[in-house]
Design an enzyme around this catalytic site. Structure first.
Site, PDB file in Angstrom:
ATOM      1  N   LYS A   1       0.826  -1.208   0.000  1.00 30.47           N
ATOM      2  CA  LYS A   1       0.000   0.000   0.000  1.00 30.47           C
ATOM      3  C   LYS A   1       0.863   1.263   0.000  1.00 30.47           C
ATOM      4  CE  LYS A   1      -4.186  -1.680  -0.148  1.00 30.47           C
ATOM      5  NZ  LYS A   1      -5.245  -1.621   0.853  1.00 30.47           N
TER       6      LYS A   1
ATOM      7  N   ARG B   1      -4.363 -10.617   2.714  1.00 28.85           N
ATOM      8  CA  ARG B   1      -4.539 -10.538   1.258  1.00 28.85           C
ATOM      9  C   ARG B   1      -3.274  -9.915   0.672  1.00 28.85           C
ATOM     10  NH1 ARG B   1      -6.321  -6.847  -2.655  1.00 28.85           N
ATOM     11  NH2 ARG B   1      -7.490  -7.824  -4.371  1.00 28.85           N
TER      12      ARG B   1
END
Length: 285
Positions: free
Chosen positions: A232, A266
């Site tokens: 991210k 994930r």
């Protein structure tokens, strides 16, 4: 030690019992932030999915529309054309009992969800909590798949435009409380639901850090919690790590979360994550 991870998905199938669960990301989009276009063909995406499973993924999470900040939406027809052949390819000719992995599709569209569930998918991973298309709630209530209920403040094309909360954790918990009631009232068993606080989806770096620091507040709801932190952008803002160089930050964060009992991860790099979580679990014991 915590109770081993166990989650019911479609058709009475379950994932676990196990100490953790890895969702291997299979993007079939030209514009995803980490690997856009890399697996943008049916053959390449199926091969990548199978390699994710071989590396230790319990779930293959197939996505046909990028949810990165400021991404453009994709039509229903285009999304189905992207993901349906991949679902069919990874399900193959196996009976559901013999299939060594579960198949998830990352979508907020009711039409896509119905199409892939008809094709054998077990899980719907919904970034919108059925806010973008309320009809999706009816689809999951009918098919009763595993369902990932994720929080997002706004759609991807606008979600990172000045997100504001009174208290980010309290606000998301109130959101989950409302959405969980709507889902169970519609007929989806709570045992099929997983929650994801939605790191990076309508949150500043400070919001993301607060959520991760207080992840036990979400665990207290008594259902599986997904960590969607892989590569991210917050890692660039915190550590200076650009796209393509965030795996060290991803694994460090995964180790901390795994040690704290977060069960579901994930990720893009399944093999490294599998090693990280084995170590985190050994240290917890």
């Amino acid at each position: 030690m915590s109770t081993p991870f166990y989650w019911e998905v479609r058709g009475g199938r379950s994932i676990g019992p196990a100490p953790f669960c890895i969702f291997g990301i299979v993007n079939v989009t030209p514009d995803s932030f980490h690997d856009g276009g890399e697996y943008n063909s049916v053959a390449a995406a199926i091969a990548h999915a199978r390699s994710q499973a071989a590396a230790g993924a319990h779930v293959l999470d197939i996505g046909g529309e990028s949810s990165r900040p400021f991404a453009d939406p994709v039509s229903l027809e285009e999304e189905i054309a992207r993901v349906l052949p991949i679902v069919e390819g990874v399900v193959g000719d196996c009976s559901d009992e013999a299939l060594p992995w579960a198949v998830s599709v990352d979508t907020y569209k009711a039409g896509t969800a119905a199409a892939v569930l008809d094709a054998g998918a077990h899980i719907i991973n919904d970034i919108s909590a059925f806010e973008f298309e309320p009809e999706l709630k009816d689809v999951v209530a009918q098919y009763k798949p595993g369902y990932v209920l994720m929080h997002s403040q706004g759609k991807p094309d606008k979600m990172q435009v000045a997100p504001v909360y009174d208290d980010v954790v309290d606000d998301i918990l109130a959101f989950f409380d409302r959405k969980l009631k709507e889902l169970t009232d519609a007929g989806l068993p709570e045992s099929r639901i997983m929650i994801d606080p939605g790191i990076g989806f309508g949150k500043t770096v400070e919001h993301n850090l607060t959520i991760l620091q207080k992840i036990d507040r979400f665990q207290a709801l008594g259902m599986p919690v997904m960590a969607g932190i892989s590569n991210k952008s917050m890692f660039e803002k915190i550590c200076g790590a650009p796209v393509g160089e965030r795996e060290n930050c991803t694994q460090a964060t995964t180790a901390i979360l795994g040690y704290r009992g977060v069960e579901v991860h994930r990720v893009h790099d399944v093999a490294k994550t599998h090693e990280t979580l084995l170590l985190a679990e050994a240290l917890r014991r």
